[in-house]
Design an enzyme around this catalytic site. Structure first.
Site: not given
Ligand SMILES: Cc1ncc(C[n+]2csc(CCOP(=O)(O)OP(=O)(O)O)c2C)c(N)n1
Ligand SMILES: [Mg+2]
Length: 378
Positions: A273, A277, A286
């Site tokens: 990425r 985020h 970080y």
């Molecule tokens: C069930 C749930 N827990 C926490 C969140 C908060 N949250 C939003 S994005 C994220 C991280 C996701 O990371 P990843 O699966 O690696 O996807 P990326 O955003 O890196 O594409 C979190 C914890 C959420 N949206 N849904």
């Protein structure tokens, strides 16, 4: 991945991945993985140019969206920067009848499905709730709840098998997108169990972009993610997620296996990425700049450009033209986003339930009375 450390600054992670186009733009004819599967692509000159166009366009539209958020025109934006090849390669590998279940970042997949790129902007601008007809577009609604769409996709995949829509070359298959962080969710592991046991026609496409917001990959796993599939009883493959040719080849093969009734595959697209985020995040808190720089050398667009130059498939005029067309599309997108009307406040209650509900009616009335209390005031 020894000692739980991540590999940084090398082209392939320990254990390797399927790569058909090197960061220098050199084609690799074919790759055979340990399980004997051979991956290759054979595109026409035009198709190589089209892939390049897709990559440039989705990056340009994404940059416009980030700018719109910065100017207060979107509430938030989840950028795909760096993940263009994973999305364009896998998206172009789908056949028209295939069904995709995205997260909130799959704007590139959406684009390659031929969908108007404006479609998700109502959600990010907060003028609608991000609803569209998944069946019309063969593209489910964006899902913010991490991993939840893998279960929806599994249920859908089991359903199309029951409907007799799989089992031959014209059959349908399903692809579920999710991130590295999502692999720690119960939902995703349950989806793996159900899909494995019921041999569902599904491809789990994990974009391992190395982070779940601020949490690095080593906080999610002790083994490479693609190896998780073994424990669920279906194959897993790791692909260079910055290589549009390899992501295409691997996805095409896995989807065709699924549509023929050969069960699920987990694809780990190893990528990065490059941006934050979301626009609400500051990644400099970080991760270190040298890591980002190392990944810049593996840029998914530059390597296709290098290939086109190396094989004399494109000249300066072509590249200028692609940039100009993408810039025009971005301006058009911007204008359309700015002219999206604000919804009437009470429409927030529409479409919650197909038949409404007394509880909702009560809330609507309360809110209407609240809004009415401002009448006549300035
Ligand atoms: C069930 C749930 N827990 C926490 C969140 C908060 N949250 C939003 S994005 C994220 C991280 C996701 O990371 P990843 O699966 O690696 O996807 P990326 O955003 O890196 O594409 C979190 C914890 C959420 N949206 N849904
Ligand atoms: Mg991630």
């Amino acid at each position: 991945m020894a000692n739980g450390e991540r590999e940084v600054g090398v082209d392939a992670p320990a254990g390797g991945f399927v790569q058909l186009l090197t960061p220098d733009g050199e084609r690799v004819d074919s790759v055979t993985t340990a399980d004997g599967t051979t991956y290759s692509v054979s595109f026409t000159d035009d198709e190589y140019r089209e892939l390049y166009k897709d990559l440039v366009t989705v990056r340009r539209l994404d940059a416009e969206a980030t700018a719109l958020q910065r100017q207060g025109e979107l509430g938030i934006w989840a950028s795909l920067l760096g993940q263009e090849a994973a999305q364009v390669g896998s998206g172009r590998a789908l056949r028209p009848q295939d069904m995709a279940f995205p997260t909130y970042r799959e704007h590139g997949v959406l684009y390659t499905r031929g969908i108007d790129p404006i479609m998700p902007f109502g959600l990010f601008r907060g003028v609608d709730q991000g609803g569209w007809d998944p069946n019309e577009f063969k593209f489910n609604t964006y899902t913010i709840v991490i991993g939840a769409q893998t279960l929806h996709a599994t249920g859908y995949a089991m359903g199309i098998t029951m409907d007799g829509k799989t089992g031959n070359a014209d059959g349908e298959a399903v692809i579920a997108y999710f991130g590295d962080g999502a692999t720690s969710q119960g939902d995703v592991n349950e989806a793996f169990v159900w899909s494995g046991v019921f041999h569902a026609p599904i491809v789990f496409f994990c974009q391992n972009n190395q982070y779940a917001i601020s949490e690095p990959l080593e906080r999610q796993t002790r083994v490479p993610l693609y190896q998780r599939a073994n424990g669920f009883g279906f194959p897993g493959v790791r692909v260079d997620g910055n290589d549009v040719l390899a992501t295409y080849a691997v996805t095409r093969k896995a989807m065709d296996q699924a549509r023929h009734g050969q069960g699920p595959t987990l694809i780990e697209a190893y990528t990065y990425r490059m941006g934050a985020h979301t626009t609400s995040d500051d990644p400099s808190r970080y991760r270190i700049a040298s890591e980002v720089e190392a990944w810049q050398a593996r840029d998914p667009i530059l390597r296709v450009r290098a290939l086109l130059v190396r094989e004399q498939l494109a000249d300066d005029e072509f590249f200028a033209d692609v940039d100009e067309t993408a810039a025009k599309q971005a301006v058009e997108l911007r204008e359309r986003v700015l002219s999206m009307p604000d919804p009437a406040p009470l429409t927030i209650f529409d479409n919650v339930y197909p038949e409404g509900s007394p509880h909702l009616d009560e809330q609507r009335e309360q809110y209407a009375a609240y809004l009415a209390s401002f009448e006549g005031s300035h």
